[in-house]
Design an enzyme around this catalytic site. Structure first.
Site, short mmCIF file in Angstrom:
data_model
loop_
_atom_site.label_atom_id
_atom_site.label_comp_id
_atom_site.label_asym_id
_atom_site.label_seq_id
_atom_site.Cartn_x
_atom_site.Cartn_y
_atom_site.Cartn_z
CB SER A 1 -12.78 -11.23 10.08
OG SER A 1 -13.90 -12.06 10.32
CG LEU A 2 -12.37 -6.35 12.85
CD1 LEU A 2 -12.09 -4.85 12.40
CD2 LEU A 2 -12.48 -6.30 14.48
CB CYS B 1 -15.34 16.62 -34.19
SG CYS B 1 -16.25 17.97 -34.94
CD GLU C 1 -6.45 0.35 16.44
OE1 GLU C 1 -6.43 -0.60 15.64
OE2 GLU C 1 -6.00 0.21 17.57
CB CYS D 1 -18.35 20.82 -34.47
SG CYS D 1 -19.19 19.63 -33.43
CB CYS E 1 -21.00 18.74 -36.76
SG CYS E 1 -19.20 17.99 -37.02
CG ASP F 1 -9.61 -1.40 1.63
OD1 ASP F 1 -9.65 -2.58 2.14
OD2 ASP F 1 -10.26 -1.16 0.59
CB CYS G 1 -18.35 14.82 -35.34
SG CYS G 1 -18.99 15.78 -34.02
CE LYS H 1 -12.27 -3.57 8.45
NZ LYS H 1 -11.82 -3.84 7.20
CE LYS I 1 -8.37 -2.97 16.75
NZ LYS I 1 -7.15 -2.99 16.48
CE1 TYR J 1 -4.81 -5.94 13.09
CE2 TYR J 1 -4.41 -4.72 11.12
CZ TYR J 1 -4.86 -6.01 11.87
OH TYR J 1 -4.87 -6.95 11.02
CG ASP K 1 17.11 10.67 0.64
OD1 ASP K 1 16.63 10.66 1.69
OD2 ASP K 1 16.27 10.53 -0.43
CD GLU L 1 24.32 13.90 6.07
OE1 GLU L 1 25.04 14.20 6.79
OE2 GLU L 1 23.11 14.24 5.72
CE1 TYR L 2 19.17 4.36 5.92
CE2 TYR L 2 19.23 3.96 3.36
CZ TYR L 2 18.93 3.62 4.87
OH TYR L 2 18.28 2.49 4.96
CG ASP L 3 21.70 6.53 -0.64
OD1 ASP L 3 20.85 6.16 -0.11
OD2 ASP L 3 21.41 7.45 -1.57
CE LYS M 1 -16.04 -1.63 5.77
NZ LYS M 1 -16.57 -3.03 5.20
NE ARG N 1 -8.31 -12.86 8.61
CZ ARG N 1 -9.42 -12.87 8.17
NH1 ARG N 1 -9.43 -12.97 6.48
NH2 ARG N 1 -10.72 -13.41 8.79
S1 IVH Z 1 -8.07 -5.45 14.31
C1 IVH Z 1 -9.79 -9.39 15.80
N1 IVH Z 1 -7.46 -3.17 13.49
O1 IVH Z 1 -9.55 -5.50 9.14
C2 IVH Z 1 -9.71 -7.96 15.43
N2 IVH Z 1 -8.02 -4.79 11.78
O2 IVH Z 1 -12.31 -7.37 9.09
C3 IVH Z 1 -8.54 -8.31 14.19
N3 IVH Z 1 -7.95 -4.09 9.62
O3 IVH Z 1 -8.26 -8.70 8.81
C4 IVH Z 1 -8.36 -6.96 13.45
N4 IVH Z 1 -7.35 -1.94 10.15
O4 IVH Z 1 -6.85 -6.82 7.98
C5 IVH Z 1 -7.88 -4.34 13.02
N5 IVH Z 1 -6.95 -1.14 12.80
C6 IVH Z 1 -7.26 -2.32 12.50
C7 IVH Z 1 -7.38 -2.62 11.14
C8 IVH Z 1 -7.78 -3.77 11.02
C9 IVH Z 1 -7.43 -2.86 9.31
C10 IVH Z 1 -8.29 -5.26 8.91
C11 IVH Z 1 -7.52 -6.67 9.35
C12 IVH Z 1 -8.43 -7.60 9.43
C13 IVH Z 1 -9.76 -6.68 8.94
C14 IVH Z 1 -11.18 -7.37 9.65
#
Ligand code: IVH
Length: 677
Positions: free
Chosen positions: A84-85, A428, A115, A433, A413, A119, A410, A117, A292, A227, A35, A37-39, A316, A138
């Protein structure tokens, strides 16, 4: 080379070096320099740039922090919507999805990329001629917020890509997340600032990224996994997802190393299962596996339905959070006297397990999270840990909710409850007790305390369960008969136990003080108090001011001592100890002749003794000044009754002579061993 050129070369060199080390550290997780050296490299670049501001470029590694705050985020129209998925919550649902896509495409066989998912929150990063020009959230999938300045603070996002043969314009997509440890730290910080905690790392990541002041974002250790590719212009890109991810890696993007190539839906199912088990150990929150279809051609053929692609599905993991109602708050008194509040919940299913109760830690925590009785709350159960309340859902309040107040007595007791200064827990302090008695007994008899040999864990439990010992002083009132009534206690062990109990009466004062189990009073402190006060009575009479005036005694210990001796029950225990002749310091020195404590007493022994031969027993009586008689007369003080006692016992009973069982006799001998009765 002229000086100006040399300067430009050095700046370019430093930027390349820093970018390289950034990449090693933040993307590959594999630094090559320290770190410091980087700094040093960074310091030199900053210095050159501040002397020559005209040479600063937007992709310089110095440009990740410090942009000025904005009034509001600009709106970004997504060129290709961020979708979304669809979800699968069971193997059946995953297989049903597989069947649907097989029927639709006419193909039975697919290769998949699986992959994790993450959060967090989805972002789209636009690069033009290899430079990051925009980053957006998004939003609703079609329009998001321009958070470019904030995204620039995330070190694993390249400000410029690592190859010059990249598409003229493209968009990388990924998930911004906050690692679990940072989430925990952030919530602890918020607690100190009396701010309500974030319910989960996703909210914390979103809250951190959507800061109008990028300097705040820069302080939050956000990270990203890429992703997908939104679109690419001006260069042919690979024809499937796996290779596209490899390609994005080569451009310098951070791609999750746990991505897996799967040749069948069974392999995808297995991936899900493996990570469901391992998710606890991941440094970030993952709520499922994304499956996928690998081939872009098949992806296109499958297309979309509504806002969701048909070619991918989120399989999920069982959820770890749920909402339910907090019916009441109960109190459980711990073995050390802490009053532990717990939530009584309307039963709710969390990841397949019904939750009825949850931990609430302490009163401060309840107040800080503003949890009220009757609230709808978010509960969390992760892995094997005890479920806990994360936050209340304030928007669902009706006005009928009640604020929780810690009881002042308490619940077990009825003794006074105190909250030691600087501590989170209410306590207590009553040593009698029932909720604490067993733990206190264990401590009392332990090595560093009264060191009562033969009274171990099992006997403590047996004594406690039989109701023979309700507080530690009861130990000194046990009779041989009572002990014999316990399981696995034979004559021999009974006499040993009685002898060790008696022996413990002569422990130094410091041991007794320590053995009482006064909050914050450890062995060293007990030693100091014993030396300073010389007796329990003087210690018990000490005021708070007196105590704090002693060096090394702070308010915490002083408060604890005063509170302990204020408890009537505790004073009663000390009186009981005194009556049992446990040395509590300050005793008058023993009178002359006390070395012969049995003077004036006459003993007769009848029957066989198990512990020693008759002559030995007689010797022990004589050593202590007693007389041994051969028959029972009116002068006989005690008849020691062994096995098969014969006529002496009948005679003693006629005359009303006091009887001693072998156990009681041993007790008496042990009692008088030190020449003091
Ligand atoms: S692919 C059309 N890959 O999940 C497919 N999404 O419910 C687009 N997410 O809004 C998403 N990890 O924020 C993809 N490995 C992953 C993901 C991922 C998390 C989230 C992403 C998306 C939501 C879909």
């Amino acid at each position: 080379m002229v000086a100006a050129d040399r300067l430009k070369v050095r700046i370019a060199e430093l930027r390349a070096l820093i970018n390289h080390h950034n990449y090693r550290y933040y993307v590959l997780d594999s630094p090559e320099i320290s770190d410091a050296e980087y700094d040093e490299l960074m310091r030199e670049l900053k210095q050159l740039e501040s002397a020559h501001p005209e040479l600063v470029t937007p992709d310089s590694p110095t440009q990740r922090v410090g942009a000025a705050p904005v009034e509001a985020f600009g709106v970004v129209e997504h060129r290709v919507p961020l979708l979304s998925l669809g979800n699968a919550f069971s193997k059946e649902e995953l297989l049903a999805w597989h069947k649907r896509i097989s029927n639709l495409s006419g193909s039975q066989h697919f290769d998949f990329v699986c992959e994790l998912k993450l959060d967090g929150l989805a972002v789209a990063l636009t690069y033009v001629n290899g430079l990051l020009v925009r980053g957006a959230t998004r939003g609703d999938g079609y329009r998001g917020e321009d958070v470019t300045q904030n995204l620039r603070t995330i070190r694993s996002i390249p400000l410029s890509v690592r190859r010059n043969d990249c598409p003229a314009e493209f968009e990388a997509r990924g998930e911004v997340y906050l690692p679990k440890v940072s989430f925990k730290k952030l919530n602890e910080e918020r607690a100190r600032g009396e701010k309500p905690p974030f319910a989960n790392p996703r909210n914390a990541a979103a809250g951190s990224l959507r800061q109008l002041d990028p300097r705040i974002t820069a302080q939050r250790p956000l990270d990203i996994y890429i992703y997908g590719l939104g679109y690419a212009e001006g260069k042919a890109i690979p024809t499937n997802h796996w290779e596209t991810m490899e390609y994005l890696k080569s451009l310098g993007f951070k791609v999750n190393p746990h991505n897996a190539y799967c040749h069948s839906i069974d392999e995808a199912e297995e991936y899900h299962l493996i990570w469901q088990e391992r998710r606890e150990g991941l440094p970030y929150e993952a709520d499922g596996a994304v499956v996928k279809v690998n081939s872009f051609e098949l992806q296109q053929q499958l297309g979309f339905v509504g806002h969701e692609p048909r070619w991918a599905i989120a399989y999920k993991f069982p959820p770890t959070q749920a909402t339910t109602r907090l019916r009441d708050i109960g109190i459980n008194v711990g073995r050390t006297g802490s009053l532990n509040p717990y939530a009584i919940l309307e039963p709710v299913l969390v990841g397949g397990v019904t939750i009825k109760q949850a931990a609430l830690h302490n009163a401060e925590d309840i107040a800080r999270k503003d949890i009220r009785i009757g609230d709808v709350v978010i509960v969390q159960r992760a892995g094997e840990v005890i479920p806990e309340i994360v936050v209340p859902v304030a928007s669902r309040r009706t006005g009928q909710e009640k604020i929780f107040v810690m009881p002042s007595r308490c619940p077990v007791c009825g003794a006074e409850v105190i909250k030691p200064p600087g501590e989170a827990m209410h306590r207590c302090l009553n040593a009698a007790c029932p909720a604490q008695a067993l733990e206190r007994l264990r401590h009392f008899v332990s090595r560093g305390a009264m060191d009562i040999d033969g009274v171990g864990e099992k006997l403590c439990i047996a004594l406690f369960n039989a109701g023979l010992v309700k507080d530690v002083a009861d130990l000194y009132y046990l009779s041989g008969e009572q002990l014999l009534g316990l399981e696995r206690m034979a004559e021999k062990s009974v006499s040993n136990v009685l002898a060790s109990i008696t022996k413990s009466k002569y422990r130094p004062l410091a041991r007794v003080i320590f053995a009482l189990g006064i909050l914050h009073v450890g062995e060293e402190m007990a030693e100091l108090l014993a030396t300073h006060f010389g007796s329990i009575d003087r210690l018990a009479r000490a005021t708070y001011d007196e105590l704090v005036s002693i060096p090394t005694i702070g308010p915490k210990i002083a408060e604890s001592l005063v509170a302990f001796f204020r408890q009537e029950e505790n004073r009663r225990i000390i009186d009981k100890l005194r009556k049992a002749e446990v040395k509590l310091g300050g005793e008058a020195s023993p009178p002359k002749g006390a070395k012969l404590p049995l003077v004036g007493l006459e003993f007769v022994i009848s029957g066989r003794l198990q512990s020693f031969a008759r002559q030995q027993a007689e010797a022990k009586i004589k050593e202590r000044g007693g007389v041994v008689g051969s028959s029972i007369t009116k002068k006989t003080s005690y008849l020691v009754v062994g096995a098969d006692p014969g006529s002496k016992l009948t005679r003693a009973q006629e005359l009303g002579t006091k009887l001693l069982s072998e156990g009681e006799f041993l007790h008496l001998l042990a009692d008088t061993e030190h020449g003091e009765v």
